[in-house]
Design a protein around this motif. Sequence first.
Motif, PDB file in Angstrom:
ATOM      1  N   LYS A 313       0.825  -1.202   0.000  1.00 15.22           N
ATOM      2  CA  LYS A 313       0.000   0.000   0.000  1.00 15.22           C
ATOM      3  C   LYS A 313       0.860   1.253   0.000  1.00 15.22           C
ATOM      4  O   LYS A 313       0.354   2.359   0.166  1.00 15.22           O
ATOM      5  N   ASN A 320       3.267   0.492  -3.421  1.00 14.27           N
ATOM      6  CA  ASN A 320       1.901   0.841  -3.790  1.00 14.27           C
ATOM      7  C   ASN A 320       1.778   1.009  -5.295  1.00 14.27           C
ATOM      8  O   ASN A 320       0.697   1.140  -5.822  1.00 14.27           O
ATOM      9  N   ASN A 462      -6.119 -11.776   6.126  1.00 11.45           N
ATOM     10  CA  ASN A 462      -6.152 -10.619   5.229  1.00 11.45           C
ATOM     11  C   ASN A 462      -5.966 -11.081   3.788  1.00 11.45           C
ATOM     12  O   ASN A 462      -5.390 -12.131   3.527  1.00 11.45           O
ATOM     13  N   ASN A 465      -2.147 -10.558  -1.848  1.00  8.51           N
ATOM     14  CA  ASN A 465      -2.015 -10.078  -3.222  1.00  8.51           C
ATOM     15  C   ASN A 465      -0.669  -9.397  -3.381  1.00  8.51           C
ATOM     16  O   ASN A 465       0.009  -9.066  -2.404  1.00  8.51           O
ATOM     17  N   ASN A 467      -0.356  -6.445  -4.629  1.00  7.28           N
ATOM     18  CA  ASN A 467      -0.561  -5.008  -4.465  1.00  7.28           C
ATOM     19  C   ASN A 467      -1.894  -4.830  -3.769  1.00  7.28           C
ATOM     20  O   ASN A 467      -2.844  -5.550  -4.047  1.00  7.28           O
ATOM     21  N   HIS A 468      -1.947  -3.885  -2.833  1.00 10.86           N
ATOM     22  CA  HIS A 468      -3.218  -3.670  -2.137  1.00 10.86           C
ATOM     23  C   HIS A 468      -3.735  -2.254  -2.337  1.00 10.86           C
ATOM     24  O   HIS A 468      -4.671  -1.837  -1.683  1.00 10.86           O
ATOM     25  N   ASN A 472      -7.074  -6.119  -6.733  1.00 14.91           N
ATOM     26  CA  ASN A 472      -7.373  -7.340  -6.013  1.00 14.91           C
ATOM     27  C   ASN A 472      -6.734  -8.504  -6.761  1.00 14.91           C
ATOM     28  O   ASN A 472      -6.523  -8.447  -7.973  1.00 14.91           O
ATOM     29  N   ASN A 473      -6.452  -9.563  -6.026  1.00 17.91           N
ATOM     30  CA  ASN A 473      -5.955 -10.801  -6.633  1.00 17.91           C
ATOM     31  C   ASN A 473      -6.957 -11.251  -7.715  1.00 17.91           C
ATOM     32  O   ASN A 473      -8.139 -11.438  -7.436  1.00 17.91           O
ATOM     33  N   GLY A 526     -13.389  -6.344   0.935  1.00 14.12           N
ATOM     34  CA  GLY A 526     -12.059  -6.030   0.426  1.00 14.12           C
ATOM     35  C   GLY A 526     -12.029  -5.801  -1.077  1.00 14.12           C
ATOM     36  O   GLY A 526     -10.987  -5.466  -1.620  1.00 14.12           O
TER      37      GLY A 526
END
Lengths: 1054, 521
Positions: A313, A320, A462, A465, A467-468, A472-473, A526
């Motif tokens: 993030k 990020n 949680n 992935n 990248n958050h 999303n995955n 999420g």
Amino acid sequence: MNTSQTRSLGPLARLALAVACTLLALPALALAQQGATISGRVTSEAGEALANASVFLQGTSIGTLTDAEGRYAFNVSPQNVTGGPATLTARRIGFRQASAEIQLVAGNISQDFTLESMPTQLQAVVTTALGITKEKSQLGSAQQQLSTEELNTTRSQSFVDQLQGKVSGLTITGSGTAGGSSKIVLRGSNSINGNNTPLFVVDGFPVANDNRGSTPDGGSLSNLGVDAGSTISDINPDDIETISVLKGPNAAALYGSRAANGAIIITTKHGRSGQVRTQLNTSYTWERPSIFIDWQNLYGQGSAGNFRYVDGKGGGINDNYDQSYGPRLDGRLIDQFTGPQQPWVAHPDNVDSFFDTGHTFSTTVAVSGGTENANARLSLGNTNISGVIPANSFHNITGSLGGELKLGSRISTTASLQYARNRAKNRPGMGYNTGILEQFLWFGRQVDMDALRNQFYDEDGNLFNWNHNFHNNPFWLQYENPQRDNRERVITSASGTYKVNDWLNATLRAGLDSYNWRFERMFAKGNLAFTNANYAGAFTFLNQYNSENNIDFLLNATRSLTDRLSVDGLFGATRRYSEYRTDQTYTAGISVPGIYNVSNAAISPTLSNYYSQRQTNSVYGSLAFTWDGWWTVEGTARNDWSSTLPRRNNSYFYPSVNTSIVLTEAIPSLASNVLSYLKLRAAYAQVGNDASPYQLASTYNGESNKFGSLPLYAVSTNIANFNLKPELTNSFEVGAEASFFDDRISLDASYYDKSTRNQIINLVVSSTGGFLTKSLNAGEITNHGFEALVTLVPLRTGDLEWTTSFNFARNRSEVVSLAPGLNTVVLASQRSATVEAHVGEPYGALYGRTYKRDATTGELLLSNGLPQQGPTALLGNINPDWTGGWNNTIKYRQFSLGFLVDIRQGGETFSNTNMMCEQSGACANTLLGREVDWNNPGIVGKGIDEATGQPNEKNVTSEQWFQAKWLINEAYTYDLSYVKLRELRVGYNVPTSFVNRLSASAANVSLVARNLWTHKNIPNIDPEFAYSSGNAQGFEYMPIPQNRSIGLNVQITP
Amino acid sequence: MMIIKRLATIAAALMLGAGVAACNPDSLTRQNTDPNNPTDAPPGPVFTNAVRMAVNRWLGSGYSMNQTSFVTQQLAQTTYPTVDSYVDLQAASTSGTFDGAYSGELSNLEKVIEKGETLERPSIYGPAQVMQAWVYAYVTDTYGDVPYSEALQADKPDGAVTPSYDAQKDIYAGLLQSLGNAATDMAGASGASEGLGSADVIYGGNLQKWQRFANSLRARLALRLVNVDPATANAELAAAFAGPGGVFESNADNAILVWPGDGVYDNPWTNANKGRDDRRMSRTLMNVLINSNDPRTGVYAQPVEDSTVYPNGYGGMPNGLLQDSSSKWFSLASRPGLAFYPGVTSYGTFGTSAGLSTPSYVMTYAEVMFIKAEAAQRGLGGLSPADAEANYKAAITASLEQWGITDAATINAFLARPEIAYKGGTDGLKQIAVQKWVALFTDGGQAWAEWRRTCQPSTLVPGPAAIVNYIPRRFFYSTREASVNADNMQAAIARQGPDNFGTRVYWDSNPDAAPTCTPAP
């Protein structure tokens, strides 16, 4: 001016129709005498009944035409019964004339004929408007017909995709997703804001082809953001006997408004008298995307050569970021989402391995049979697709039952019922904001796809992935955010025909097409695009109901007035009524995870209801005179009364005329070994079109969500117009059909010119008047074009036959005018680029920002070494210069080889995919400037430094270069030409001796393939894509590519 | 023959039937009555909606927190620095604000005014006129000359579909007059029984407060003219201060919109920051706050994630960087707004949902006191320089209290700081301007306009990646206008200057007259 013309023609046309009906009735007075009765049957060599053959006594005008069963009967009055020999002649276009000597005595005389065919594709019985069959030789406008064999060469999810490359002037763009939509345009776009797709008609009744695609980059709960298919794909291709494409409004004048874009007439298979027959068609195919992006695999995620993952993030170094301007993938150890100090290496297959191999299993079984008086056909179809996108599947079941029952000699009835059920799961999001493929453009090239596939959550629960911040995955999106939709559809019709006499039928029929569609999209906690971060998930539910019913009364007359002059007349009246209802519920937040139900909504759900109805009443008629089988003149007239237009403008009349002449019949000396057939035709038609419901009065729009407890209303942003008039399309076409060398070569060519005026558009107006659009009649778009279909038999020796055909179409459109003071209507816009209907330009002109250039030298002007945005200019047009198809069949003994090459030449797009993948550093050409290391050697742009006026010497990094270049639309405008090997079929016909044991006439085993090979000019994407299912085209946003499919097909023909 | 006759009868009947359908189009026409939406609606729900739209636009995530707050350097961008370098402030990005304002809240407020005037109820058209003036001022301050006198009439039979552009001077005159009339008309009208009642989401139908809002807004607009037309500014300020009902007298008079915070209608800043973590506090604002140890620091900003970087835990990032140099500030600069995330304790937690209903400040008592302080210092509106300091202190106190700092000792300590203690003269005017700019946080449009008028704070300079070497002084006209109202737009450009960032709007056209602009930029 137009209105007054329309009004004054209305009563006149009605009078003409009445007169025509009366005229048709007059000759009947001359019948009903006594004398000799001559009857019999006319058949082909193959034993098939020949309808509309003319049988007459040579040297007289006494005779008649055969009916649908090939039977004829006529009376000879006593004064003409000579008692001596006479010559009875049977003739029919496409067959050699035959004569027989008879003794003309009182009483019943029986004489059958078998006619020898002169086969050519130009001479056949074809289906035209209102399901009426006609001799193609007598048609005055362009028509192309495909049989079930030509249609079902290979397998695809919708029969519409099977038309690709086979019909000149028809442009089809399919979808790469299971159960996705197909965009169809015939002879270019006529309407600025209206519908530009042709009308589909099944067994005489219009059926819905609603596109359930939605705005591709829409990241909102109310916008579905997925391609949910075209409803016409509910028709099972194995139930189709023929598809007849009526190309212009000329051919479709009798269908009224909705056929202004042409009509596609589908005739389904029916039972026949005789033994019970069984049909089987089963296939299994494997699919993979046909086009992949050319990725770079030297640099991983990050910016300025730096990356370290902490939380995805921004807590680490550039973690990020979703771009690949990070460190070189040289195996060094870096903290990654998969764990601390992992080897920093490329995963060249990471995107490609996201896709599964798709499987399509499709089977249709049908039985048919009947007696002289009754027949029926029952079919069941089943298609199971597991898509190339993980977890995406599509399941379709169809059932079809049709029958005919004759009650005595005069009344026949038919009934049919078609049922289709579609179930789709996990249709992928499309486009930029919510598209499943979007994140592969904004991606770390080092990402290990298997890690994402194998793990959705970390030990703490949680999301797991790479990248958050933005993404999303992708596997989690597909598996944990379920989407499903279900459409159940019934198309049913019944008709009764009363045979008044030999030449007149009266038919009453009714048809209903209705479907229910339920769409559910659920978003887990999420989900960055849809779920409010404070809540446990989100959902959207949608229910739609659509129905249309038509009741027709038709009077159909066919008779010969003399032995050379015959007349075809039709009078009809139709009431069309349709209803549409939609209910939607969505919320961005639920309380308890996994319960997607309004009772679990944590945020008040937003609800919406919409209902509309419309009705059109119509009377219409046509009258065609045919002289000697080779000259036909036809006129049609129609008047509609629509519920959606203002009362004083709701009646509109439109006529058409056409003529065809078979020159080789008219002047027999013209026919030779070289020229075996020549027909010329010409047609003019006018078609009116009404508005959408509820366009006449301005409204206030409410919000289902209250502000606290307060209701909300807003005035509509459209200024309604209570003076709307119908749209008018005028169309003219000429054509020629010819065959040469005993039909070894045939040609069918057309030129057309059409214009649509008084378009009903929601004109974009200055917002400062308080509104965004205003409904009015304005503007004119013209389209003219040329189409040709050439068929050759280059080889026909012994067991070997090669048939090849080439079709070609080019269309040129022009936006002649819009509303006064307005020179453009923006159809779609993306990143400063627009696709416009711009006065003086073809429909679909592409505008965008250019490079900033030096006015004198044309060289780029660079600032700090970086390219700059210049002024907006015309960059191209989204429409192709021409399209074509090359279709081949080679038969040798039991074997056959068929292939279809589909060609599109020209047309441009602004490619978001190419723009994004350069901006993000993901695709291979962004290695420019970082061949050695992330900023080495860098890029010294060719051009003039704006500050110094000298050639640029400033060196910038690849990241800086591409992140400045992305603003320039011109840099990402590409040519959309392609050549595709669309279809390939290698077949083996099982020997007849074996087939007979199966109680079938033929059996065939084939290897079938689609989209095996593509040649294109645009990098990285499939040039065949639809941006949306509407008129907004010309942009792409990481489209899901067309699939390459290979499989096996087994067919048993009854 | 029988059959022929029968058939003829059927055909005749059919044609008659069709004819009847045609000649009796009532049944067809009736089907075209829209069952989904009414052709008219009561004024209350239209007013509520218009206010919601207006506040969401001008104090919300588009105009305020994605555009003007970057221009005036209260926020900065780590992830999408193209906003900060003004690339994303070009016509394609800002057209929506222009078009949305006219077709949204302005058009709907016009309907409420029409309904109110038909009913002859100032309690309905008065609040709508005040809100419309509030919106129009943002529009003209942002673009300069815009349609006003012919605007919002396109649905009338003779209404302009392509309205002409009025000079900003005339628009200001119109707005000032409209506000004066509204305040006068509302005097003595009954708000509770005949007015908007609870549909008035700002004052709940309290017309006296609407009068104060009208007069306060009149004062804001009057002062904005001070550099180009001091006489009008002086007269209008006096009229506003003495207008019926007066101006705001305390924070209780603030025009605020309290958001339901139900997940559907949330505070737009809270909502936007909840989904995106790409905004950081600008170094320009943070330096002002930190240097004066401003108690609002912890309300406007969150501590920097890496608490070891700055002595007191807060810091801002520079504006207008290239992407490859902006990213590091992700964890080195303060996130905006503890005010929007009550309960937030650490990075990654967006706080409790209470932040969703944080009010939006439409106009505040603090601003009115800053206006009075400046008017007093300059001897305008019937005030004298002797009144300046008291008004200045009251303004700062009101702002602190508005943002939740109510402890008297904290307030007094702040007021006593050397940077804050009133200096009088031109320095005093600069202090007033800077503190007003600080107080206007979240109202990017006003903060930007005040900077343009006063050149304060003087520390605003474009970032290294900025595509122009100055801070934008206006935005581009809408791309839609260029295509459908081009002639009128071109006439405005010919009068006002090129359609770019650099052209100064009317009230900004005489910077030399501003005592706080020395040296002139």
